[in-house]
Write a protein that holds these residues in place. Structure first.
Motif, PDB file in Angstrom:
ATOM      1  N   ARG A   1     -39.334 -34.770 -50.316  1.00  0.00           N
ATOM      2  CA  ARG A   1     -39.378 -36.353 -50.865  1.00  0.00           C
ATOM      3  C   ARG A   1     -38.871 -35.984 -52.489  1.00  0.00           C
ATOM      4  O   ARG A   1     -38.180 -37.083 -52.789  1.00  0.00           O
ATOM      5  CB  ARG A   1     -40.782 -35.964 -51.336  1.00  0.00           C
ATOM      6  CG  ARG A   1     -41.523 -37.128 -52.328  1.00  0.00           C
ATOM      7  CD  ARG A   1     -42.729 -37.313 -52.699  1.00  0.00           C
ATOM      8  NE  ARG A   1     -43.887 -37.529 -51.571  1.00  0.00           N
ATOM      9  CZ  ARG A   1     -45.269 -36.376 -51.645  1.00  0.00           C
ATOM     10  NH1 ARG A   1     -45.359 -35.583 -52.807  1.00  0.00           N
ATOM     11  NH2 ARG A   1     -46.051 -36.564 -50.531  1.00  0.00           N
ATOM     12  N   VAL A   2     -38.377 -34.836 -52.807  1.00  0.00           N
ATOM     13  CA  VAL A   2     -37.612 -34.865 -53.919  1.00  0.00           C
ATOM     14  C   VAL A   2     -35.871 -35.114 -53.446  1.00  0.00           C
ATOM     15  O   VAL A   2     -35.363 -35.969 -53.888  1.00  0.00           O
ATOM     16  CB  VAL A   2     -37.667 -33.751 -54.348  1.00  0.00           C
ATOM     17  CG1 VAL A   2     -36.572 -33.280 -55.675  1.00  0.00           C
ATOM     18  CG2 VAL A   2     -39.220 -33.075 -55.343  1.00  0.00           C
ATOM     19  N   THR A   3     -35.916 -34.702 -52.328  1.00  0.00           N
ATOM     20  CA  THR A   3     -34.067 -35.441 -51.739  1.00  0.00           C
ATOM     21  C   THR A   3     -34.243 -36.368 -51.130  1.00  0.00           C
ATOM     22  O   THR A   3     -32.773 -36.998 -51.217  1.00  0.00           O
ATOM     23  CB  THR A   3     -34.176 -33.615 -50.659  1.00  0.00           C
ATOM     24  OG1 THR A   3     -34.402 -33.964 -49.673  1.00  0.00           O
ATOM     25  CG2 THR A   3     -33.743 -32.273 -51.561  1.00  0.00           C
ATOM     26  N   SER A   4     -35.575 -36.653 -50.435  1.00  0.00           N
ATOM     27  CA  SER A   4     -34.994 -38.144 -50.813  1.00  0.00           C
ATOM     28  C   SER A   4     -34.882 -39.073 -51.489  1.00  0.00           C
ATOM     29  O   SER A   4     -34.431 -40.163 -51.760  1.00  0.00           O
ATOM     30  CB  SER A   4     -36.534 -38.904 -49.458  1.00  0.00           C
ATOM     31  OG  SER A   4     -36.543 -38.202 -48.465  1.00  0.00           O
TER      32      SER A   4
ATOM     33  N   THR B   1     -41.190 -28.709 -55.766  1.00  0.00           N
ATOM     34  CA  THR B   1     -38.963 -27.973 -55.346  1.00  0.00           C
ATOM     35  C   THR B   1     -38.000 -27.948 -57.103  1.00  0.00           C
ATOM     36  O   THR B   1     -39.204 -28.816 -58.316  1.00  0.00           O
ATOM     37  CB  THR B   1     -38.581 -29.181 -55.353  1.00  0.00           C
ATOM     38  OG1 THR B   1     -39.011 -30.210 -53.547  1.00  0.00           O
ATOM     39  CG2 THR B   1     -36.949 -28.869 -55.129  1.00  0.00           C
ATOM     40  N   ILE B   2     -37.790 -26.209 -57.032  1.00  0.00           N
ATOM     41  CA  ILE B   2     -36.757 -26.564 -58.708  1.00  0.00           C
ATOM     42  C   ILE B   2     -36.046 -26.844 -58.699  1.00  0.00           C
ATOM     43  O   ILE B   2     -35.674 -27.013 -57.223  1.00  0.00           O
ATOM     44  CB  ILE B   2     -37.100 -25.099 -58.350  1.00  0.00           C
ATOM     45  CG1 ILE B   2     -36.220 -25.014 -59.997  1.00  0.00           C
ATOM     46  CG2 ILE B   2     -36.316 -24.475 -57.280  1.00  0.00           C
ATOM     47  CD1 ILE B   2     -37.284 -23.080 -60.340  1.00  0.00           C
ATOM     48  N   CYS B   3     -35.235 -27.431 -59.209  1.00  0.00           N
ATOM     49  CA  CYS B   3     -34.072 -28.328 -59.619  1.00  0.00           C
ATOM     50  C   CYS B   3     -33.105 -27.366 -60.700  1.00  0.00           C
ATOM     51  O   CYS B   3     -33.811 -27.061 -61.857  1.00  0.00           O
ATOM     52  CB  CYS B   3     -34.032 -29.960 -60.683  1.00  0.00           C
ATOM     53  SG  CYS B   3     -32.512 -30.735 -60.845  1.00  0.00           S
ATOM     54  N   ARG B   4     -31.727 -27.264 -60.421  1.00  0.00           N
ATOM     55  CA  ARG B   4     -31.419 -26.358 -61.713  1.00  0.00           C
ATOM     56  C   ARG B   4     -29.681 -27.187 -61.706  1.00  0.00           C
ATOM     57  O   ARG B   4     -28.591 -27.145 -60.510  1.00  0.00           O
ATOM     58  CB  ARG B   4     -31.027 -25.342 -60.448  1.00  0.00           C
ATOM     59  CG  ARG B   4     -31.718 -24.302 -60.706  1.00  0.00           C
ATOM     60  CD  ARG B   4     -31.592 -22.529 -60.897  1.00  0.00           C
ATOM     61  NE  ARG B   4     -32.730 -21.617 -60.487  1.00  0.00           N
ATOM     62  CZ  ARG B   4     -33.436 -21.346 -60.349  1.00  0.00           C
ATOM     63  NH1 ARG B   4     -33.724 -21.720 -58.747  1.00  0.00           N
ATOM     64  NH2 ARG B   4     -34.898 -20.214 -60.212  1.00  0.00           N
ATOM     65  N   GLN B   5     -29.822 -27.462 -62.796  1.00  0.00           N
ATOM     66  CA  GLN B   5     -28.292 -28.128 -63.418  1.00  0.00           C
ATOM     67  C   GLN B   5     -27.689 -27.387 -64.321  1.00  0.00           C
ATOM     68  O   GLN B   5     -28.377 -26.822 -64.934  1.00  0.00           O
ATOM     69  CB  GLN B   5     -29.487 -29.199 -63.745  1.00  0.00           C
ATOM     70  CG  GLN B   5     -28.079 -30.268 -64.089  1.00  0.00           C
ATOM     71  CD  GLN B   5     -28.686 -31.758 -65.390  1.00  0.00           C
ATOM     72  OE1 GLN B   5     -29.566 -31.738 -65.757  1.00  0.00           O
ATOM     73  NE2 GLN B   5     -27.205 -32.223 -65.270  1.00  0.00           N
ATOM     74  N   GLU B   6     -26.494 -27.487 -63.610  1.00  0.00           N
ATOM     75  CA  GLU B   6     -25.245 -26.357 -64.758  1.00  0.00           C
ATOM     76  C   GLU B   6     -24.250 -27.371 -64.690  1.00  0.00           C
ATOM     77  O   GLU B   6     -23.670 -28.060 -63.792  1.00  0.00           O
ATOM     78  CB  GLU B   6     -24.393 -25.621 -63.872  1.00  0.00           C
ATOM     79  CG  GLU B   6     -25.758 -24.769 -63.815  1.00  0.00           C
ATOM     80  CD  GLU B   6     -24.945 -23.498 -62.639  1.00  0.00           C
ATOM     81  OE1 GLU B   6     -24.301 -23.395 -62.906  1.00  0.00           O
ATOM     82  OE2 GLU B   6     -26.585 -22.453 -62.660  1.00  0.00           O
ATOM     83  N   THR B   7     -24.326 -27.895 -66.072  1.00  0.00           N
ATOM     84  CA  THR B   7     -22.901 -28.877 -66.768  1.00  0.00           C
ATOM     85  C   THR B   7     -21.939 -28.099 -67.055  1.00  0.00           C
ATOM     86  O   THR B   7     -22.613 -27.382 -68.153  1.00  0.00           O
ATOM     87  CB  THR B   7     -23.440 -29.821 -67.347  1.00  0.00           C
ATOM     88  OG1 THR B   7     -24.818 -30.276 -66.413  1.00  0.00           O
ATOM     89  CG2 THR B   7     -22.191 -31.058 -67.110  1.00  0.00           C
TER      90      THR B   7
END
Length: 185
Positions: free
Chosen positions: A17-20, A127-133
């Motif tokens: 669902r998250v990737t959709s 779902t785990i979302c990891r963001q690196e900027t």
């Protein structure tokens, strides 16, 4: 000098669902109001590797240039063009988006990586979302202190936009959840 930050977010929705939702976040008119810094998104190519089953997609994004208003006055431009490369591995349930700017590189380099994976504590439901900027201003040595302030302002803007992006993702996930259960929102 490089300003880098990372953040994790847990979506209490399954990976599918998250990737959709990730694919839909730029398409809905309501989301366009929330993500007003995104001006245009175009898919340049997509390819499904029949051997690995991985989906590779490249999109062009046009955004309002991050940072304080005076920076756009100095460089004479207030938009930035970026390339987003996405790899989806449905078999291992991972999705990695890497976005880099292709314009304004004489002044700033930005790279953002977002990865979606099933959460280890609840792999079928969260779902785990990891963001690196990372943000790097390319100043003349005399402007180093100003560059550091601009990097900080850019990082603050990216963090604000990340919050907006998560709000949009949550809204789409709730919509998809309602849609899959046959309910209307």
């Amino acid at each position: 000098m490089v300003k880098a930050y990372g953040q994790d977010h847990i979506y209490k929705h399954p990976w599918e669902r998250v990737t959709s939702a990730s694919w839909r976040k730029f398409a809905d008119p309501e989301n366009k109001r929330t993500l007003s810094h995104i001006l245009e998104v175009d898919t340049l190519n997509h390819k499904l590797d029949p051997l690995s089953g991985k989906l590779y997609t490249t999109r062009a994004l046009t955004i309002h240039a991050p940072g304080p208003w005076f920076v756009s006055k100095i460089i004479g431009q207030d938009i930035c063009h970026c390339i987003e490369s996405t790899v989806v591995d449905a078999q291992s349930k991972s999705m990695l988006l890497t976005t880099r700017n292709v314009s304004l590189q004489k002044f700033i380099e930005v790279e953002e990586k977002i990865r979606y994976d099933p959460h280890p504590d609840n792999p079928s439901g969260w779902t785990i979302c990891r963001q690196e900027t990372s943000i790097r201003i390319k100043p003349l040595s005399a402007l180093a202190s100003m560059a550091e302030k601009v990097e900080q302002r850019c990082a603050e803007r990216f963090m604000q936009n990340s919050v907006k992006g998560r709000e949009v993702m949550e809204r789409i996930c709730r919509y998809l959840e309602a849609e899959s259960s046959g309910m209307a929102l």
